[in-house]
Design a protein around this motif. Sequence first.
Motif, PDB file in Angstrom:
ATOM      1  N   SER A 253      -1.310  -7.902 -26.393  1.00  0.00           N
ATOM      2  CA  SER A 253      -1.017  -6.510 -26.752  1.00  0.00           C
ATOM      3  C   SER A 253      -0.959  -6.356 -28.262  1.00  0.00           C
ATOM      4  O   SER A 253      -1.034  -7.326 -29.019  1.00  0.00           O
ATOM      5  CB  SER A 253       0.325  -6.097 -26.144  1.00  0.00           C
ATOM      6  N   GLN A 254      -0.807  -5.105 -28.709  1.00  0.00           N
ATOM      7  CA  GLN A 254      -0.678  -4.867 -30.141  1.00  0.00           C
ATOM      8  C   GLN A 254       0.570  -5.550 -30.682  1.00  0.00           C
ATOM      9  O   GLN A 254       0.561  -6.071 -31.804  1.00  0.00           O
ATOM     10  CB  GLN A 254      -0.605  -3.362 -30.421  1.00  0.00           C
ATOM     11  N   VAL A 257      -0.287  -9.138 -31.463  1.00  0.00           N
ATOM     12  CA  VAL A 257      -1.079  -9.268 -32.692  1.00  0.00           C
ATOM     13  C   VAL A 257      -0.192  -9.036 -33.914  1.00  0.00           C
ATOM     14  O   VAL A 257      -0.292  -9.742 -34.924  1.00  0.00           O
ATOM     15  CB  VAL A 257      -2.260  -8.282 -32.680  1.00  0.00           C
ATOM     16  N   GLU A 258       0.711  -8.070 -33.829  1.00  0.00           N
ATOM     17  CA  GLU A 258       1.609  -7.790 -34.956  1.00  0.00           C
ATOM     18  C   GLU A 258       2.585  -8.947 -35.183  1.00  0.00           C
ATOM     19  O   GLU A 258       2.918  -9.273 -36.332  1.00  0.00           O
ATOM     20  CB  GLU A 258       2.371  -6.493 -34.692  1.00  0.00           C
ATOM     21  N   PRO A 277      -7.146  -7.623 -23.142  1.00  0.00           N
ATOM     22  CA  PRO A 277      -6.469  -6.688 -24.042  1.00  0.00           C
ATOM     23  C   PRO A 277      -5.479  -5.824 -23.265  1.00  0.00           C
ATOM     24  O   PRO A 277      -5.814  -5.259 -22.221  1.00  0.00           O
ATOM     25  CB  PRO A 277      -7.616  -5.840 -24.615  1.00  0.00           C
ATOM     26  N   LEU A 280      -4.953  -2.410 -26.180  1.00  0.00           N
ATOM     27  CA  LEU A 280      -5.673  -2.476 -27.450  1.00  0.00           C
ATOM     28  C   LEU A 280      -6.939  -1.631 -27.364  1.00  0.00           C
ATOM     29  O   LEU A 280      -7.754  -1.811 -26.455  1.00  0.00           O
ATOM     30  CB  LEU A 280      -6.052  -3.921 -27.779  1.00  0.00           C
ATOM     31  N   ASP A 284      -9.205  -1.648 -33.110  1.00  0.00           N
ATOM     32  CA  ASP A 284      -7.783  -1.516 -33.410  1.00  0.00           C
ATOM     33  C   ASP A 284      -7.450  -2.134 -34.764  1.00  0.00           C
ATOM     34  O   ASP A 284      -7.791  -3.280 -35.042  1.00  0.00           O
ATOM     35  CB  ASP A 284      -6.960  -2.205 -32.313  1.00  0.00           C
ATOM     36  N   CYS A 286      -4.810  -3.312 -35.938  1.00  0.00           N
ATOM     37  CA  CYS A 286      -3.850  -4.416 -35.992  1.00  0.00           C
ATOM     38  C   CYS A 286      -4.544  -5.744 -36.271  1.00  0.00           C
ATOM     39  O   CYS A 286      -3.949  -6.642 -36.870  1.00  0.00           O
ATOM     40  CB  CYS A 286      -3.041  -4.494 -34.697  1.00  0.00           C
ATOM     41  N   TRP A 287      -5.808  -5.889 -35.858  1.00  0.00           N
ATOM     42  CA  TRP A 287      -6.538  -7.116 -36.157  1.00  0.00           C
ATOM     43  C   TRP A 287      -6.784  -7.236 -37.659  1.00  0.00           C
ATOM     44  O   TRP A 287      -6.683  -8.323 -38.230  1.00  0.00           O
ATOM     45  CB  TRP A 287      -7.860  -7.142 -35.398  1.00  0.00           C
ATOM     46  N   PRO A 309     -12.021  -5.233 -28.504  1.00  0.00           N
ATOM     47  CA  PRO A 309     -11.049  -4.443 -29.273  1.00  0.00           C
ATOM     48  C   PRO A 309     -11.066  -4.745 -30.766  1.00  0.00           C
ATOM     49  O   PRO A 309     -10.035  -4.933 -31.385  1.00  0.00           O
ATOM     50  CB  PRO A 309      -9.725  -4.849 -28.640  1.00  0.00           C
ATOM     51  N   SER A 314     -11.761  -4.689 -39.047  1.00  0.00           N
ATOM     52  CA  SER A 314     -11.284  -6.051 -38.808  1.00  0.00           C
ATOM     53  C   SER A 314     -12.104  -7.048 -39.619  1.00  0.00           C
ATOM     54  O   SER A 314     -11.558  -7.947 -40.260  1.00  0.00           O
ATOM     55  CB  SER A 314     -11.381  -6.396 -37.325  1.00  0.00           C
TER      56      SER A 314
END
Length: 367
Positions: A253-254, A257-258, A277, A280, A284, A286-287, A309, A314
Motif C-alpha cells: 500500500s501507499q 511505500v511511505e 498494489p 496504489l 503514484d 509515493c514511489w 503503479p 518515479s
Amino acid sequence: ALWRGRKAAATAPGGLSPQVAPGLSPQVGWGAPPGPGHHAYPCSEIMRRASKPKTTQSRGISKPSVQRLAASPALHPPPKSEFYIGEDSRLKAVEDVDVFSRHPSPRALGGAADAASKFPGGRTTAGYPHLLQRLSDHVYSVCAYCHDPSLGARFVFKKIKGFKRAVWVPPPNCGLGGADAPAGAAVVDTLHLHMVDKSNGRSRLTGEALCRSVSSETTHLFINSFKDAPALADAISRCGALQVVTIFESNVSQAVVEALAAKGASLRGLLIDKCTPDGLGTGDGCWASLFAASPGLLWCTLNMSVGWPFGAQSWETLPTSLRALSVTQPMYGVGAAQPAEVEALATAAKRLPALKWLKIGNADPGL
C-alpha cells in the motif's frame, strides 16, 4: 499452484520484450524465483581433486565436493569483473532444502518445524521446499552484494519442470545461516519453510507476530506472502536503519511505500516481487518520494502481479547509485506495461552512471 496440482503451461502468450539500455548486457531470468547454492561456488581444480566421488545426477555435483566447498570460503572463483551481476556458468547450484531445518525460524514468528517431505513435491527439484530455497538464495545474494558490491551477484540457468530458471548462488558463507549473512536481531526472515502451512501453502505469519519480532536493531527484513499491508507498514516503521528489504507475493500500500521512504537514508537493497498494489494508483507519487529519499540504493526490483503503479515522476527520481534495476510485469494478465511506459523507464535508466544490469518490460514470471 503446487497445492492445487496445476502444471505450468508449455507456452506463454507473447508480450513486450525486455528493453535494455545501450551499453548494458541483456540478462534473461531476473523475475524468477531465485536459486539454490548458498554454499557452492565450485571450480574445476577442486572438482578434479575429489577422489572418484559418486555424483548425484539430479544435483549435478558430488556430495564430497559439496562438503569440501561448504567448509572452505577460499574456493570462491575469481570474479569476472568488479561488481559483476549476471550469469556465471562456472558455478554449480546445490539443492539443500535441509537448510531450513539447520537454521529454523525464530519461535516468536509463529512457525512450525514441518519436514520438507511434507510439502507438495517433497524434496524433489520441482517441489515447494526447493522453490523456497531458490527464493531465499536470491535474497541472500542481494544482501551480499549490497554489503560488498565487489562480491558481485551471480546465477546459473537450470531446467526445472521443463523450464529454464535463473538460479542464484550466494557467495560462500553468505546464504541463510552463513557466517557472513545477516543474523540475530539484525534480521527478521519470514521467507522460511517453517512459516508456510504445509496443508494449503498460506503464510503462518500474523501482523502481531511480525510487529513483535522487529526492533530498532532490525536492519534486514524479508517478507513472504503477507496480505496485511497496515501491519507491514507498522513493522517497517518499528525497524532501525533498514539496509535490505524484500517483499514477495504480498500486498503493498501507499503506507508501506511511505514507511520504506522513511528508511531511505540507509536503504541499499529493495525487492518488491510479485506483489499486489493495495490502493496504489498509476504513477503514484509515493514511489518518487521513496527513490528521492534513497540516495544509496544499489539494487531495486519491482514487479507487481496486477497493474503498473509507476509513472514518469518515479523514474525521474531514480537514485544515481543504482547498480541493478528490474521493473517488470507479467507477460500476460491485467495491467501489463505499455510500450510508452517501458520507453520512459529505458530513457531514465540511461542517466544512471553506475548501472550494471537492467531489465524492464513484460516478462514471463517463470524466468
